[in-house]
Design an enzyme around this catalytic site. Sequence first.
Site, PDB file in Angstrom:
ATOM      1  N   SER A 148       0.873  -1.180   0.000  1.00  0.00           N
ATOM      2  CA  SER A 148       0.000   0.000   0.000  1.00  0.00           C
ATOM      3  C   SER A 148       0.909   1.229   0.000  1.00  0.00           C
ATOM      4  O   SER A 148       2.143   1.092   0.023  1.00  0.00           O
ATOM      5  CB  SER A 148      -0.898  -0.042   1.236  1.00  0.00           C
ATOM      6  OG  SER A 148      -0.580   0.943   2.172  1.00  0.00           O
ATOM      7  N   TYR A 161      -1.079  -1.010  10.583  1.00  0.00           N
ATOM      8  CA  TYR A 161      -1.223  -1.096   9.121  1.00  0.00           C
ATOM      9  C   TYR A 161       0.084  -0.656   8.463  1.00  0.00           C
ATOM     10  O   TYR A 161       0.626  -1.348   7.599  1.00  0.00           O
ATOM     11  CB  TYR A 161      -2.391  -0.220   8.662  1.00  0.00           C
ATOM     12  CG  TYR A 161      -2.771  -0.420   7.212  1.00  0.00           C
ATOM     13  CD1 TYR A 161      -3.569  -1.499   6.820  1.00  0.00           C
ATOM     14  CD2 TYR A 161      -2.331   0.462   6.225  1.00  0.00           C
ATOM     15  CE1 TYR A 161      -3.918  -1.683   5.490  1.00  0.00           C
ATOM     16  CE2 TYR A 161      -2.671   0.284   4.894  1.00  0.00           C
ATOM     17  CZ  TYR A 161      -3.472  -0.790   4.531  1.00  0.00           C
ATOM     18  OH  TYR A 161      -3.817  -0.981   3.203  1.00  0.00           O
TER      19      TYR A 161
HETATM   20  P1  NDP Z   1     -11.700  -5.322   1.895  1.00  0.00           P
HETATM   21  O1  NDP Z   1     -11.943  -5.092   3.342  1.00  0.00           O
HETATM   22  O2  NDP Z   1     -12.744  -4.896   0.921  1.00  0.00           O
HETATM   23  O3  NDP Z   1     -11.365  -6.834   1.620  1.00  0.00           O
HETATM   24  C1  NDP Z   1     -10.499  -7.553   2.469  1.00  0.00           C
HETATM   25  C2  NDP Z   1     -10.495  -8.984   2.019  1.00  0.00           C
HETATM   26  O4  NDP Z   1      -9.648  -9.722   2.897  1.00  0.00           O
HETATM   27  C3  NDP Z   1     -11.873  -9.615   2.080  1.00  0.00           C
HETATM   28  O5  NDP Z   1     -12.044 -10.441   0.959  1.00  0.00           O
HETATM   29  C4  NDP Z   1     -11.821 -10.436   3.361  1.00  0.00           C
HETATM   30  O6  NDP Z   1     -12.622 -11.603   3.308  1.00  0.00           O
HETATM   31  C5  NDP Z   1     -10.364 -10.828   3.413  1.00  0.00           C
HETATM   32  N1  NDP Z   1      -9.957 -11.076   4.801  1.00  0.00           N
HETATM   33  C6  NDP Z   1      -9.832 -10.158   5.796  1.00  0.00           C
HETATM   34  N2  NDP Z   1      -9.462 -10.756   6.930  1.00  0.00           N
HETATM   35  C7  NDP Z   1      -9.357 -12.081   6.654  1.00  0.00           C
HETATM   36  C8  NDP Z   1      -9.019 -13.217   7.425  1.00  0.00           C
HETATM   37  N3  NDP Z   1      -8.710 -13.127   8.726  1.00  0.00           N
HETATM   38  N4  NDP Z   1      -9.018 -14.429   6.817  1.00  0.00           N
HETATM   39  C9  NDP Z   1      -9.329 -14.538   5.504  1.00  0.00           C
HETATM   40  N5  NDP Z   1      -9.650 -13.491   4.720  1.00  0.00           N
HETATM   41  C10 NDP Z   1      -9.667 -12.269   5.288  1.00  0.00           C
HETATM   42  O7  NDP Z   1     -10.317  -4.588   1.594  1.00  0.00           O
HETATM   43  P2  NDP Z   1      -9.681  -4.137   0.201  1.00  0.00           P
HETATM   44  O8  NDP Z   1     -10.178  -4.957  -0.902  1.00  0.00           O
HETATM   45  O9  NDP Z   1      -9.818  -2.674   0.115  1.00  0.00           O
HETATM   46  O10 NDP Z   1      -8.138  -4.470   0.483  1.00  0.00           O
HETATM   47  C11 NDP Z   1      -7.501  -5.623  -0.053  1.00  0.00           C
HETATM   48  C12 NDP Z   1      -5.994  -5.454   0.109  1.00  0.00           C
HETATM   49  O11 NDP Z   1      -5.574  -4.283  -0.569  1.00  0.00           O
HETATM   50  C13 NDP Z   1      -5.558  -5.289   1.577  1.00  0.00           C
HETATM   51  O12 NDP Z   1      -4.327  -5.956   1.763  1.00  0.00           O
HETATM   52  C14 NDP Z   1      -5.361  -3.790   1.695  1.00  0.00           C
HETATM   53  O13 NDP Z   1      -4.454  -3.466   2.691  1.00  0.00           O
HETATM   54  C15 NDP Z   1      -4.850  -3.451   0.316  1.00  0.00           C
HETATM   55  N6  NDP Z   1      -5.011  -2.062  -0.085  1.00  0.00           N
HETATM   56  C16 NDP Z   1      -6.257  -1.512  -0.274  1.00  0.00           C
HETATM   57  C17 NDP Z   1      -6.376  -0.207  -0.692  1.00  0.00           C
HETATM   58  C18 NDP Z   1      -7.693   0.417  -0.934  1.00  0.00           C
HETATM   59  O14 NDP Z   1      -7.749   1.551  -1.384  1.00  0.00           O
HETATM   60  N7  NDP Z   1      -8.794  -0.262  -0.680  1.00  0.00           N
HETATM   61  C19 NDP Z   1      -5.198   0.623  -0.951  1.00  0.00           C
HETATM   62  C20 NDP Z   1      -3.955  -0.053  -0.694  1.00  0.00           C
HETATM   63  C21 NDP Z   1      -3.883  -1.348  -0.293  1.00  0.00           C
HETATM   64  P3  NDP Z   1     -14.189 -11.543   3.716  1.00  0.00           P
HETATM   65  O15 NDP Z   1     -14.853 -10.653   2.697  1.00  0.00           O
HETATM   66  O16 NDP Z   1     -14.642 -12.941   3.673  1.00  0.00           O
HETATM   67  O17 NDP Z   1     -14.197 -10.928   5.106  1.00  0.00           O
END
Ligand code: NDP
Length: 256
Positions: A148, A161
């Site tokens: 990120s 984070y």
């Molecule tokens: P979301 O919260 O929309 O999605 C997170 C995902 O991770 C979900 O599919 C969730 O599954 C899964 N997840 C979370 N915790 C667990 C766990 N304990 N076990 C298994 N699965 C888990 O976040 P984003 O899509 O926005 O983020 C995805 C990645 O991108 C992250 O690493 C984030 O740090 C990174 N990122 C995001 C940015 C943004 O602008 N959104 C910018 C920079 C980086 P479930 O839906 O089943 O809970």
Amino acid sequence: MSFSIHDFELTDKVVLITGGASGLGKYYTQAVSAVGADVCVVSATENGWDETRSIVEGNGRRVVFIRQDVTEDGAAKRVVDKAIDEFGRIDALINNAGIQLRHDLADFPDEDWRKVIDVNLNALYYLSHEVAKVMMKQRSGKIVNIGSMQSYRAGKRIFPYAASKHGVVGLTKAYADALAPYNVQVNGLAPGYINTPMTEALQNDPVRSVEIHDHIPAGHWGEPSELMGAMVFLCSAASNYVTGVMLPVDGGYLLR
Ligand code: NDP
């Protein structure tokens, strides 16, 4: 030596992705299946499974879902065993699952520090470790770790984070070095500020949202679809001589 568009394809490859049925992960799943990959999705809940199934099957590919909290003891081995049972190989691992918890410094609960480090860093280490054993035997593979802007910069209300995403850079380099002799490339993709629920707090903050917007040379917050090409590149043979780097996909945010 030949080179063609096929170097960017993932025909009949198997991609294992955490958090691949919702948020940004769903777009990565869509991208890799659009260029020919079957996908094994790991998620904590069944959120987004139906939609993701139609996307992947609409691309003519197979998808298998594994419901697994990646922070549980033994999760990595269970996931890899199941993926191998279903597909027989793992060509790419996308470590995408991640969470963000925000508090002011004085109020930051220890429990929230641990939760974020467990998902964003510890689970990434353990799953990569388990998948590496498979890829070392295959003598091929790709690992893509999601970073990120906090892989490079501070985040004064998101300590774990920022720590975890800086840690992702270190793990990416260490794994890249260890796995290069096995023809396994390990890289990171660092999304910039993307329009998603995770960034809602920032988008709704009248001061920060304008500061961020004005800091992006491309002149707009990113859309999830703008990450898809970079992900395909990092999973494909086109990036075979690229290892140990974080690729920012940020509209130039880090330049300023
Ligand atoms: P979301 O919260 O929309 O999605 C997170 C995902 O991770 C979900 O599919 C969730 O599954 C899964 N997840 C979370 N915790 C667990 C766990 N304990 N076990 C298994 N699965 C888990 O976040 P984003 O899509 O926005 O983020 C995805 C990645 O991108 C992250 O690493 C984030 O740090 C990174 N990122 C995001 C940015 C943004 O602008 N959104 C910018 C920079 C980086 P479930 O839906 O089943 O809970």
